[in-house]
Design a protein around this motif. Structure first.
Motif, PDB file in Angstrom:
ATOM      1  N   LYS A 257       0.840  -1.191   0.000  1.00  0.00           N
ATOM      2  CA  LYS A 257       0.000   0.000   0.000  1.00  0.00           C
ATOM      3  C   LYS A 257       0.882   1.250   0.000  1.00  0.00           C
ATOM      4  O   LYS A 257       1.843   1.346   0.755  1.00  0.00           O
ATOM      5  CB  LYS A 257      -0.899  -0.006   1.227  1.00  0.00           C
ATOM      6  N   ILE A 258       0.562   2.212  -0.862  1.00  0.00           N
ATOM      7  CA  ILE A 258       1.304   3.463  -0.905  1.00  0.00           C
ATOM      8  C   ILE A 258       0.318   4.623  -0.959  1.00  0.00           C
ATOM      9  O   ILE A 258      -0.621   4.621  -1.762  1.00  0.00           O
ATOM     10  CB  ILE A 258       2.294   3.495  -2.102  1.00  0.00           C
ATOM     11  N   LEU A 259       0.512   5.596  -0.071  1.00  0.00           N
ATOM     12  CA  LEU A 259      -0.379   6.750   0.014  1.00  0.00           C
ATOM     13  C   LEU A 259       0.027   7.835  -0.968  1.00  0.00           C
ATOM     14  O   LEU A 259       1.205   7.953  -1.319  1.00  0.00           O
ATOM     15  CB  LEU A 259      -0.354   7.331   1.433  1.00  0.00           C
ATOM     16  N   PRO A 260      -0.920   8.631  -1.423  1.00  0.00           N
ATOM     17  CA  PRO A 260      -0.545   9.789  -2.250  1.00  0.00           C
ATOM     18  C   PRO A 260       0.433  10.677  -1.486  1.00  0.00           C
ATOM     19  O   PRO A 260       0.201  11.001  -0.319  1.00  0.00           O
ATOM     20  CB  PRO A 260      -1.882  10.504  -2.481  1.00  0.00           C
ATOM     21  N   GLY A 261       1.540  11.046  -2.116  1.00  0.00           N
ATOM     22  CA  GLY A 261       2.549  11.875  -1.469  1.00  0.00           C
ATOM     23  C   GLY A 261       3.621  11.101  -0.743  1.00  0.00           C
ATOM     24  O   GLY A 261       4.639  11.658  -0.362  1.00  0.00           O
ATOM     25  N   GLN A 262       3.421   9.796  -0.548  1.00  0.00           N
ATOM     26  CA  GLN A 262       4.419   8.968   0.120  1.00  0.00           C
ATOM     27  C   GLN A 262       5.459   8.492  -0.890  1.00  0.00           C
ATOM     28  O   GLN A 262       5.113   8.111  -2.009  1.00  0.00           O
ATOM     29  CB  GLN A 262       3.741   7.765   0.785  1.00  0.00           C
ATOM     30  N   THR A 263       6.739   8.515  -0.536  1.00  0.00           N
ATOM     31  CA  THR A 263       7.758   8.047  -1.481  1.00  0.00           C
ATOM     32  C   THR A 263       7.722   6.528  -1.601  1.00  0.00           C
ATOM     33  O   THR A 263       7.265   5.818  -0.690  1.00  0.00           O
ATOM     34  CB  THR A 263       9.171   8.475  -1.048  1.00  0.00           C
ATOM     35  N   LEU A 264       8.219   6.047  -2.723  1.00  0.00           N
ATOM     36  CA  LEU A 264       8.303   4.600  -2.923  1.00  0.00           C
ATOM     37  C   LEU A 264       9.145   3.967  -1.824  1.00  0.00           C
ATOM     38  O   LEU A 264       8.812   2.899  -1.303  1.00  0.00           O
ATOM     39  CB  LEU A 264       8.921   4.288  -4.286  1.00  0.00           C
ATOM     40  N   LEU A 265      10.238   4.639  -1.445  1.00  0.00           N
ATOM     41  CA  LEU A 265      11.115   4.110  -0.407  1.00  0.00           C
ATOM     42  C   LEU A 265      10.372   3.985   0.918  1.00  0.00           C
ATOM     43  O   LEU A 265      10.460   2.962   1.600  1.00  0.00           O
ATOM     44  CB  LEU A 265      12.336   5.021  -0.241  1.00  0.00           C
ATOM     45  N   ALA A 266       9.636   5.021   1.292  1.00  0.00           N
ATOM     46  CA  ALA A 266       8.907   5.001   2.563  1.00  0.00           C
ATOM     47  C   ALA A 266       7.876   3.875   2.578  1.00  0.00           C
ATOM     48  O   ALA A 266       7.711   3.179   3.586  1.00  0.00           O
ATOM     49  CB  ALA A 266       8.238   6.346   2.815  1.00  0.00           C
ATOM     50  N   ALA A 267       7.193   3.687   1.460  1.00  0.00           N
ATOM     51  CA  ALA A 267       6.179   2.628   1.384  1.00  0.00           C
ATOM     52  C   ALA A 267       6.822   1.248   1.484  1.00  0.00           C
ATOM     53  O   ALA A 267       6.317   0.358   2.177  1.00  0.00           O
ATOM     54  CB  ALA A 267       5.389   2.760   0.090  1.00  0.00           C
ATOM     55  N   LEU A 268       7.943   1.067   0.792  1.00  0.00           N
ATOM     56  CA  LEU A 268       8.634  -0.222   0.820  1.00  0.00           C
ATOM     57  C   LEU A 268       9.126  -0.545   2.224  1.00  0.00           C
ATOM     58  O   LEU A 268       8.950  -1.661   2.725  1.00  0.00           O
ATOM     59  CB  LEU A 268       9.806  -0.210  -0.165  1.00  0.00           C
ATOM     60  N   GLU A 269       9.759   0.434   2.880  1.00  0.00           N
ATOM     61  CA  GLU A 269      10.297   0.178   4.215  1.00  0.00           C
ATOM     62  C   GLU A 269       9.183  -0.050   5.229  1.00  0.00           C
ATOM     63  O   GLU A 269       9.324  -0.862   6.144  1.00  0.00           O
ATOM     64  CB  GLU A 269      11.205   1.336   4.630  1.00  0.00           C
ATOM     65  N   ALA A 270       8.054   0.649   5.061  1.00  0.00           N
ATOM     66  CA  ALA A 270       6.921   0.438   5.966  1.00  0.00           C
ATOM     67  C   ALA A 270       6.359  -0.970   5.827  1.00  0.00           C
ATOM     68  O   ALA A 270       5.788  -1.520   6.774  1.00  0.00           O
ATOM     69  CB  ALA A 270       5.828   1.473   5.686  1.00  0.00           C
ATOM     70  N   ALA A 271       6.543  -1.561   4.634  1.00  0.00           N
ATOM     71  CA  ALA A 271       6.039  -2.916   4.388  1.00  0.00           C
ATOM     72  C   ALA A 271       7.084  -3.984   4.702  1.00  0.00           C
ATOM     73  O   ALA A 271       6.860  -5.162   4.438  1.00  0.00           O
ATOM     74  CB  ALA A 271       5.607  -3.037   2.926  1.00  0.00           C
ATOM     75  N   GLY A 272       8.240  -3.566   5.259  1.00  0.00           N
ATOM     76  CA  GLY A 272       9.268  -4.526   5.642  1.00  0.00           C
ATOM     77  C   GLY A 272      10.200  -4.928   4.530  1.00  0.00           C
ATOM     78  O   GLY A 272      10.991  -5.866   4.690  1.00  0.00           O
ATOM     79  N   GLU A 273      10.128  -4.241   3.396  1.00  0.00           N
ATOM     80  CA  GLU A 273      11.026  -4.549   2.275  1.00  0.00           C
ATOM     81  C   GLU A 273      12.373  -3.863   2.487  1.00  0.00           C
ATOM     82  O   GLU A 273      12.461  -2.793   3.095  1.00  0.00           O
ATOM     83  CB  GLU A 273      10.420  -4.074   0.958  1.00  0.00           C
ATOM     84  N   LEU A 314      14.216   7.085  -8.767  1.00  0.00           N
ATOM     85  CA  LEU A 314      14.904   7.002  -7.476  1.00  0.00           C
ATOM     86  C   LEU A 314      13.828   6.842  -6.408  1.00  0.00           C
ATOM     87  O   LEU A 314      13.005   7.739  -6.200  1.00  0.00           O
ATOM     88  CB  LEU A 314      15.734   8.256  -7.232  1.00  0.00           C
ATOM     89  N   ALA A 315      13.820   5.694  -5.729  1.00  0.00           N
ATOM     90  CA  ALA A 315      12.736   5.373  -4.795  1.00  0.00           C
ATOM     91  C   ALA A 315      12.598   6.392  -3.671  1.00  0.00           C
ATOM     92  O   ALA A 315      11.497   6.627  -3.171  1.00  0.00           O
ATOM     93  CB  ALA A 315      12.949   3.978  -4.208  1.00  0.00           C
ATOM     94  N   CYS A 316      13.715   7.030  -3.287  1.00  0.00           N
ATOM     95  CA  CYS A 316      13.654   7.975  -2.165  1.00  0.00           C
ATOM     96  C   CYS A 316      13.020   9.301  -2.546  1.00  0.00           C
ATOM     97  O   CYS A 316      12.663  10.096  -1.679  1.00  0.00           O
ATOM     98  CB  CYS A 316      15.060   8.228  -1.614  1.00  0.00           C
ATOM     99  N   SER A 317      12.887   9.546  -3.839  1.00  0.00           N
ATOM    100  CA  SER A 317      12.381  10.853  -4.284  1.00  0.00           C
ATOM    101  C   SER A 317      11.383  10.689  -5.417  1.00  0.00           C
ATOM    102  O   SER A 317      11.387  11.440  -6.376  1.00  0.00           O
ATOM    103  CB  SER A 317      13.541  11.752  -4.729  1.00  0.00           C
TER     104      SER A 317
END
Length: 328
Positions: A257-273, A314-317
């Motif tokens: 799950k990824i929220l609007p405005g959330q970076t790909l990196l933040a979503a991945l790390e929140a999911a344990g990736e 770039l997943a962080c941005s």
């Protein structure tokens, strides 16, 4: 980008929570570097690979590379606790476009706060090696005298070069100190009365940089004369609603799950990736990934036109504007 193994040949305690390490190659010479550029350090924590990007505080004239790191954050704290003289460490780099070589000017004003002094120290030393009589203003902000990195070295260097004017803005200082509190437009105007004729190089924590940008605008600095480096991108502001998109990992098929405005990196790390991410500021390129779907990139540094056409991001941005697929 070059990847190499370096040996720690020196370790110096700069302040109560800042340490500098000197790193040299096992054999041969170091790659060319520009003052103000960064490198990525690789380490392991609890058996898992970790990496972070740090600005070099050494100048290109030095025989070794030096990183100066504050004891803040998981990787930085681990390096403080473990990296000793004689240890080897894998390094990627150098990289980054924040330097006086790429952005030259005759009369720079260097503004920094906290650990933001590291690229400024490298740039100051490099510029004086090339132009010993250079007209340079160096204004650094810190909490107290004990928190000023390179304080003695800066004073010695300024005393040896008549063109250098330095000032320390201290929140807590002895009564006799001339600049107490936080940097203000009045201080800037007094310390650099010819501000509008200079190019300004700015580095420090995000709140400091935002405040200084406002001051510079109020004082009439043309926008094209401001060059800046930061420790991270502005924080994303995810939507507060329950709306979200799905990020599908191509290798495993897992949906994140990824929220609007959330970076790909933040979503991945929140999911344990786990994904390599060194600078987390859209600069180093370590978190490259390939996407399909509608995305928005906040940084395209290190990415070629072909990369952009192929969906590399770039997943962080990078944020999602709909359901996307991702491979890394």
């Amino acid at each position: 980008m070059t990847s190499l193994t370096l040996t720690c040949i020196g370790r110096q305690q700069n302040t109560h929570d800042v340490v500098s390490w000197q790193l040299a190659p096992l054999s041969g010479s170091l790659p060319p570097v520009l003052a103000g550029q960064s490198i990525t350090l690789h380490t392991e924590i609890d058996g898992l690979p970790e990496c972070r990007a740090y600005t070099l505080s050494s100048s290109p004239q030095d025989a070794c590379w030096q990183v100066t790191i504050k004891d803040v954050g998981r990787v930085s704290r681990h390096l403080h606790q473990t990296l000793q003289v004689g240890d080897e460490i894998r390094v990627d780099g150098p990289f980054g476009g924040f330097n006086l070589t790429a952005l030259p000017c005759e009369r720079p004003l260097l503004l920094s706060a906290g650990s933001g002094i590291t690229p400024m120290w490298a740039m100051l030393r490099d510029e004086l090696a090339k132009r010993p009589d250079a007209d340079i203003r160096f204004i650094h902000s810190a909490r107290s005298p004990a928190d000023v990195i390179f304080a003695d070295d800066l004073a010695t260097l300024a005393a040896a070069h008549s063109g250098v004017r330095d000032a320390l803005i201290l929140e807590e200082a002895p009564t006799a100190h001339p600049w107490v509190g936080r940097l203000t437009p009045a201080m800037l105007a007094e310390l650099a009365p010819d501000l509008r004729e200079r190019h300004v190089y700015l580095c420090g924590p995000a709140p400091y940089m935002a405040a200084v940008r406002t001051m510079l605008t109020e004082l009439g600095l043309p926008p094209e004369q401001l060059h800046q480096e930061s420790f991270g991108l502005p924080p994303a502001e995810p939507a507060t609603t329950s709306d979200h998109f799905w990020l599908t990992l191509k290798k495993s098929g897992k949906k994140v799950k990824i929220l609007p405005g959330q970076t790909l990196l933040a979503a991945l790390e929140a999911a344990g990736e786990t994904i390599m991410a060194a600078c987390r500021a859209g600069v180093c390129g370590s978190c490259r990934c390939t996407t399909t779907g509608d995305i928005e990139r906040q940084s395209v540094m290190t990415l070629s036109a072909q990369d952009l056409e192929s969906g590399v991001a770039l997943a962080c941005s990078c944020t999602a504007k709909g359901d996307i697929g991702l491979d890394y």
